[in-house]
Design a protein around this motif. Structure first.
Motif, PDB file in Angstrom:
ATOM      1  N   MET A 143       0.832  -1.199   0.000  1.00 28.80           N
ATOM      2  CA  MET A 143       0.000   0.000   0.000  1.00 28.80           C
ATOM      3  C   MET A 143       0.869   1.252   0.000  1.00 28.80           C
ATOM      4  N   LYS A 144       1.999   1.219   0.728  1.00 30.47           N
ATOM      5  CA  LYS A 144       2.930   2.350   0.727  1.00 30.47           C
ATOM      6  C   LYS A 144       3.453   2.608  -0.686  1.00 30.47           C
ATOM      7  N   GLN A 145       3.744   1.518  -1.389  1.00 30.02           N
ATOM      8  CA  GLN A 145       4.281   1.691  -2.742  1.00 30.02           C
ATOM      9  C   GLN A 145       3.213   2.260  -3.671  1.00 30.02           C
ATOM     10  N   ARG A 146       1.964   1.893  -3.428  1.00 32.34           N
ATOM     11  CA  ARG A 146       0.879   2.466  -4.233  1.00 32.34           C
ATOM     12  C   ARG A 146       0.729   3.965  -3.973  1.00 32.34           C
ATOM     13  N   VAL A 147       0.961   4.361  -2.720  1.00 32.60           N
ATOM     14  CA  VAL A 147       0.923   5.797  -2.400  1.00 32.60           C
ATOM     15  C   VAL A 147       2.017   6.522  -3.177  1.00 32.60           C
ATOM     16  N   ALA A 148       3.227   5.929  -3.202  1.00 34.32           N
ATOM     17  CA  ALA A 148       4.355   6.541  -3.919  1.00 34.32           C
ATOM     18  C   ALA A 148       4.053   6.669  -5.416  1.00 34.32           C
ATOM     19  N   ILE A 149       3.422   5.642  -5.983  1.00 35.98           N
ATOM     20  CA  ILE A 149       3.066   5.685  -7.410  1.00 35.98           C
ATOM     21  C   ILE A 149       1.995   6.737  -7.656  1.00 35.98           C
ATOM     22  N   ALA A 150       0.984   6.791  -6.769  1.00 37.77           N
ATOM     23  CA  ALA A 150      -0.084   7.781  -6.917  1.00 37.77           C
ATOM     24  C   ALA A 150       0.481   9.195  -6.811  1.00 37.77           C
ATOM     25  N   ARG A 151       1.382   9.410  -5.865  1.00 35.36           N
ATOM     26  CA  ARG A 151       1.996  10.732  -5.696  1.00 35.36           C
ATOM     27  C   ARG A 151       2.770  11.136  -6.946  1.00 35.36           C
ATOM     28  N   ALA A 152       3.485  10.157  -7.542  1.00 37.95           N
ATOM     29  CA  ALA A 152       4.262  10.440  -8.749  1.00 37.95           C
ATOM     30  C   ALA A 152       3.353  10.777  -9.921  1.00 37.95           C
ATOM     31  N   LEU A 153       2.261  10.021 -10.081  1.00 39.27           N
ATOM     32  CA  LEU A 153       1.377  10.221 -11.231  1.00 39.27           C
ATOM     33  C   LEU A 153       0.466  11.437 -11.075  1.00 39.27           C
ATOM     34  N   ALA A 154       0.245  11.847  -9.819  1.00 42.56           N
ATOM     35  CA  ALA A 154      -0.698  12.931  -9.570  1.00 42.56           C
ATOM     36  C   ALA A 154      -0.261  14.250 -10.184  1.00 42.56           C
ATOM     37  N   ILE A 155       1.027  14.444 -10.381  1.00 41.09           N
ATOM     38  CA  ILE A 155       1.483  15.713 -10.966  1.00 41.09           C
ATOM     39  C   ILE A 155       1.669  15.585 -12.481  1.00 41.09           C
ATOM     40  N   ARG A 156       1.166  14.460 -13.028  1.00 46.14           N
ATOM     41  CA  ARG A 156       1.181  14.231 -14.480  1.00 46.14           C
ATOM     42  C   ARG A 156       2.575  14.425 -15.085  1.00 46.14           C
ATOM     43  N   PRO A 157       3.543  13.621 -14.647  1.00 44.48           N
ATOM     44  CA  PRO A 157       4.902  13.769 -15.181  1.00 44.48           C
ATOM     45  C   PRO A 157       4.973  13.303 -16.627  1.00 44.48           C
ATOM     46  N   LYS A 158       5.923  13.834 -17.356  1.00 42.60           N
ATOM     47  CA  LYS A 158       6.174  13.362 -18.716  1.00 42.60           C
ATOM     48  C   LYS A 158       6.923  12.037 -18.702  1.00 42.60           C
ATOM     49  N   LEU A 159       7.677  11.829 -17.619  1.00 38.77           N
ATOM     50  CA  LEU A 159       8.522  10.637 -17.528  1.00 38.77           C
ATOM     51  C   LEU A 159       8.433  10.077 -16.121  1.00 38.77           C
ATOM     52  N   LEU A 160       8.045   8.806 -16.019  1.00 42.81           N
ATOM     53  CA  LEU A 160       7.967   8.126 -14.731  1.00 42.81           C
ATOM     54  C   LEU A 160       9.191   7.228 -14.592  1.00 42.81           C
ATOM     55  N   LEU A 161       9.918   7.402 -13.491  1.00 43.20           N
ATOM     56  CA  LEU A 161      11.147   6.645 -13.247  1.00 43.20           C
ATOM     57  C   LEU A 161      10.946   5.776 -12.019  1.00 43.20           C
ATOM     58  N   LEU A 162      11.193   4.479 -12.158  1.00 45.21           N
ATOM     59  CA  LEU A 162      10.923   3.538 -11.081  1.00 45.21           C
ATOM     60  C   LEU A 162      12.199   2.763 -10.742  1.00 45.21           C
ATOM     61  N   ASP A 163      12.650   2.902  -9.506  1.00 45.97           N
ATOM     62  CA  ASP A 163      13.888   2.240  -9.084  1.00 45.97           C
ATOM     63  C   ASP A 163      13.545   1.040  -8.211  1.00 45.97           C
ATOM     64  N   GLU A 164      13.455  -0.139  -8.845  1.00 37.35           N
ATOM     65  CA  GLU A 164      13.073  -1.377  -8.169  1.00 37.35           C
ATOM     66  C   GLU A 164      11.872  -1.133  -7.246  1.00 37.35           C
ATOM     67  N   PRO A 165      10.767  -0.659  -7.787  1.00 36.86           N
ATOM     68  CA  PRO A 165       9.645  -0.240  -6.941  1.00 36.86           C
ATOM     69  C   PRO A 165       8.993  -1.376  -6.166  1.00 36.86           C
ATOM     70  N   PHE A 166       9.136  -2.617  -6.644  1.00 33.76           N
ATOM     71  CA  PHE A 166       8.458  -3.730  -5.983  1.00 33.76           C
ATOM     72  C   PHE A 166       9.437  -4.725  -5.373  1.00 33.76           C
ATOM     73  N   GLY A 167      10.699  -4.344  -5.288  1.00 34.62           N
ATOM     74  CA  GLY A 167      11.735  -5.290  -4.853  1.00 34.62           C
ATOM     75  C   GLY A 167      11.565  -5.794  -3.442  1.00 34.62           C
ATOM     76  N   ALA A 168      10.978  -4.981  -2.553  1.00 40.14           N
ATOM     77  CA  ALA A 168      10.868  -5.367  -1.142  1.00 40.14           C
ATOM     78  C   ALA A 168       9.531  -6.021  -0.810  1.00 40.14           C
ATOM     79  N   LEU A 169       8.700  -6.271  -1.812  1.00 38.09           N
ATOM     80  CA  LEU A 169       7.344  -6.766  -1.561  1.00 38.09           C
ATOM     81  C   LEU A 169       7.265  -8.271  -1.744  1.00 38.09           C
ATOM     82  N   ASP A 170       6.274  -8.885  -1.095  1.00 42.86           N
ATOM     83  CA  ASP A 170       6.042 -10.310  -1.285  1.00 42.86           C
ATOM     84  C   ASP A 170       5.464 -10.550  -2.675  1.00 42.86           C
TER      85      ASP A 170
END
Length: 674
Positions: A143-170
């Motif tokens: 859920m924390k990672q979803r918050v981070a993704i929502a925060r990133a997308l909320a400002i409508r970036p031209k480029l989304l950069l993800l650094d191992e966003p799901f590496g720590a999840l089950d």
């Protein structure tokens, strides 16, 4: 589609406390289209996150740069948002407040109602309506990672950069978030670049997968196109016909890099240097051809001595076979080699024992011609089409053609040219190996009908009335690699500073040779008996004067006929060596290595070249990442040489085999295909 993001020849160099430097990334060149999803993959320490940070503007390239929609990236900005593995949420704020933090900053000029609508939309987008008022400590990692993704997308970036966003999840949470990210990216059409270690994640999400080699000096080893249609569903992706082939390609690449790392770890430190160099007296082999000029100039103009190589003997060899034997046996410290010789020696071509040879420098480009007998010219044979017709008219006659070495560009371009004209170089004609200085006498005696060689022997044939030039190698593949500097791998490891000094001296000599103001002087030097020992009138065409083909056509001024330094001549380029290897495999001379990235990276030493140019104060810029386009319109792609071999028409039975290079030195083995 036009380029949306361009990674333009990026290097990243870190200064170490001991005064030395660590080169993390080297010559990273990548063009990304709008809406594309790119994944960076490679072993730990290969610089994936470093590259992502440079694209984000969080770090600066030491050389090169990033452009987004044509504008240079210099600092972080709202047009690029990063989702980190550790979420980066403020623990005292709720889910809604964490997202609002970004929205309030970027859209401060909008009304409060508009900002709230954006916040609520993105909370629903990632399915967190029920947890909107909870703080990070009250929700799960997914859920924390979803918050981070929502925060990133909320400002409508031209480029989304993800650094191992799901590496720590089950696994279950990761799978759900991957599906959600894929859906969001497809709906918003956002361009994305992601770092991951997970090959299945890369295949599920990516349009292209960029695989990086090991550091230091990590570079792009291979790029995979993921030809699985969108929208994607996980089970449809797994069941797609290309899935396991693409997955195996990634795993295979990573395993190659793992072996490279293990091999490097076993290397012994070099001997203690004396006066800065381990060895100052060298014997270097060469063949009497116009393009031996850099070696002659380095000796005669004092470039060797200027770099501490006090006594260099240039050994004129009778043929390329003698060159290979001299280097393999240790009689020669180094040599001018035809382009494919290092690969041929490493793989043990023609039944020879494998000898790992490496090359840190391209000495020359172009310079060859295809010469046919003047008797054929008098019979009306002027073109390749004429020659094909002559073969058809006399099926009982075997037309014999000469070339200088199986692994030479002379052989490979000659074969390519013949095959492009519908002539099988093994079935329709006979090819035989003849040392360059003996070509004209064999042509005059009628032992051969034509040949491919370097000058001055082509101009000698023209000037003596023995032959005419039907084609030039620069017409077949402009700017092609021709001669390289070769040393054994053991020698390079034993004498690293001497190797570096040798490359530096020859780089300066190559620069001297390509200054047209010096060409008269260079001509006088190489014409001497101990070097080429030929009449200067046979060396001048192409080197200094207009090139005469011995036909009715006017002599033509070709400023790049002999190319030694300009247009990034000297960089040891992977693309060209893979093309050379593919051509040798095409004609059954070697198996094509399934692990071609590992094999070519063992042969080429761009690290030595890079250090040499930096110490000389020259630009450390590699050749562009590109395709090879030949005169017949064929395109060769570095990322899929095996497909090229499968599609080419005239060829021998192509063998694809894994080359297991098990340990340093001269021990390597070949594993036959299953």
């Amino acid at each position: 589609m036009s380029v949306f993001v361009e990674v333009d020849h990026v290097d990243r160099v870190f200064n170490l406390p001991n005064g030395e430097q660590y080169i993390a990334l080297k010559n990273i060149e990548l063009k990304i289209k709008k809406g594309e999803f790119i994944t960076l993959i490679g072993h730990s320490g290969c610089g994936k996150s470093t590259l992502l940070n440079i694209i984000a503007g969080l770090d600066k390239a030491s050389q090169g740069g990033i452009t987004l929609e044509g504008r240079e990236v210099r600092d972080p900005g709202p047009d690029r948002m990063v989702v980190f593995q550790n979420y980066s949420l403020l623990p005292w704020l709720t889910v809604r407040e964490n997202i609002a933090l970004a929205v309030e900053e970027i859209y401060s000029g909008n009304s409060k109602e508009d900002r709230e609508l954006v916040i609520e939309h993105h909370i629903k987008l990632v399915g967190l309506g029920h947890a909107a008022d909870k703080r990070p400590g009250e929700i799960s990692g997914g859920m924390k990672q979803r918050v981070a993704i929502a925060r990133a997308l909320a400002i409508r970036p031209k480029l989304l950069l993800l650094d191992e966003p799901f590496g720590a999840l089950d696994a279950l949470t990761r799978g759900g978030l991957q599906d959600q990210l894929m859906k969001i990216c497809e709906e918003s059409k956002v361009t994305s670049v992601m770092v991951t270690h997970d090959v299945d994640e890369a295949l599920l999400l990516s349009d292209r997968i960029v695989m990086l080699t090991n550091g230091p000096e990590a570079q792009i080893g291979q790029i995979l196109e993921v030809n699985i249609p969108r929208p994607r569903k996980r089970m449809e992706v797994v069941n797609h016909p290309s899935y396991y082939a693409l997955r195996n390609e990634m795993v295979y690449f990573l395993n190659q890099q793992k072996r490279v790392k293990q091999r490097r770890a076993k290397q012994q430190p070099p001997v203690i240097a004396r006066n800065g160099l381990e060895k100052i007296n060298l014997d270097i082999g060469f063949i009497p051809l116009t393009d031996c000029a850099p070696l002659v100039v380095a000796k005669e103009k004092g470039f060797f001595k200027a770099h501490g190589l006090e006594e260099v003997t240039l050994s004129r060899e009778p043929g390329w076979k003698a060159i290979a034997q001299g280097v393999a046996e240790g009689r020669l410290d180094a040599a001018q080699m035809v382009a494919g010789m290092p690969i041929a020696m490493l793989l043990g071509m023609d039944g020879q024992a494998p000898v790992p040879v490496c090359s840190a420098l391209t000495l020359s480009r172009n310079g060859n011609s295809i010469v046919f007998s003047k008797d054929l010219y008098k019979q009306g044979i002027r073109t390749l089409e004429d020659f094909k017709a002559a073969i058809a008219k006399s099926p009982d006659k075997v037309h014999t053609l000469g070339m200088v070495h199986s692994a030479s560009m002379h052989n490979l371009l000659f074969r390519y040219w013949l095959a492009a004209g519908g002539i099988d170089p093994d079935l329709d004609v006979g090819l035989t190996v003849i040392p360059p200085p003996q070509m004209v006498s064999n042509l005059k005696a009628g032992n051969i009908d034509g040949y491919c060689s370097g000058d001055p022997w082509n101009s000698h044939a023209v000037n003596s009335g023995t032959g005419f030039v039907m084609a030039r190698s620069l017409d077949i593949l402009p700017g092609h690699i021709e001669k390289v500097l070769g040393v054994t791998e053991d020698w390079a490891q034993k004498y690293p500073q001497t190797h570096l000094a040798l490359v530096k001296a020859l780089l300066e000599a190559c620069d001297y040779c390509d200054d047209r103001r010096n060409r008269e002087e260079v001509l006088a030097l190489i014409s001497q008996e101990q070097y080429i020992g030929a009449d200067p009138k046979d060396i001048r065409p192409g080197f200094l004067d207009p090139y005469n083909s011995g036909t009715e056509a006017e002599p033509e001024m070709l400023y790049n006929f002999n190319q030694f330094y300009v247009d990034k001549t000297n960089f040891p380029d992977r693309l060209e060596m893979v093309w050379v290897m593919a051509q040798m495999a095409r004609w059954g001379l070697i198996p094509f290595p399934k692990n071609w990235v590992e094999v070519v990276d063992r042969v080429l030493r761009p690290d030595v070249f890079g250090q040499a140019v930096r110490e000389l104060g020259l630009p450390d810029i590699a050749r562009d990442r590109r395709t090879i386009e030949l005169f017949d319109g064929t395109v060769f792609n570095l990322d899929d040489p095996i497909q090229y071999l499968q599609n080419v028409k005239i060829k021998r039975a192509v063998r694809i085999e894994e080359i297991l290079i098990e340990q340093i030195g001269s021990q390597c083995s070949i594993k036959l295909p299953a």
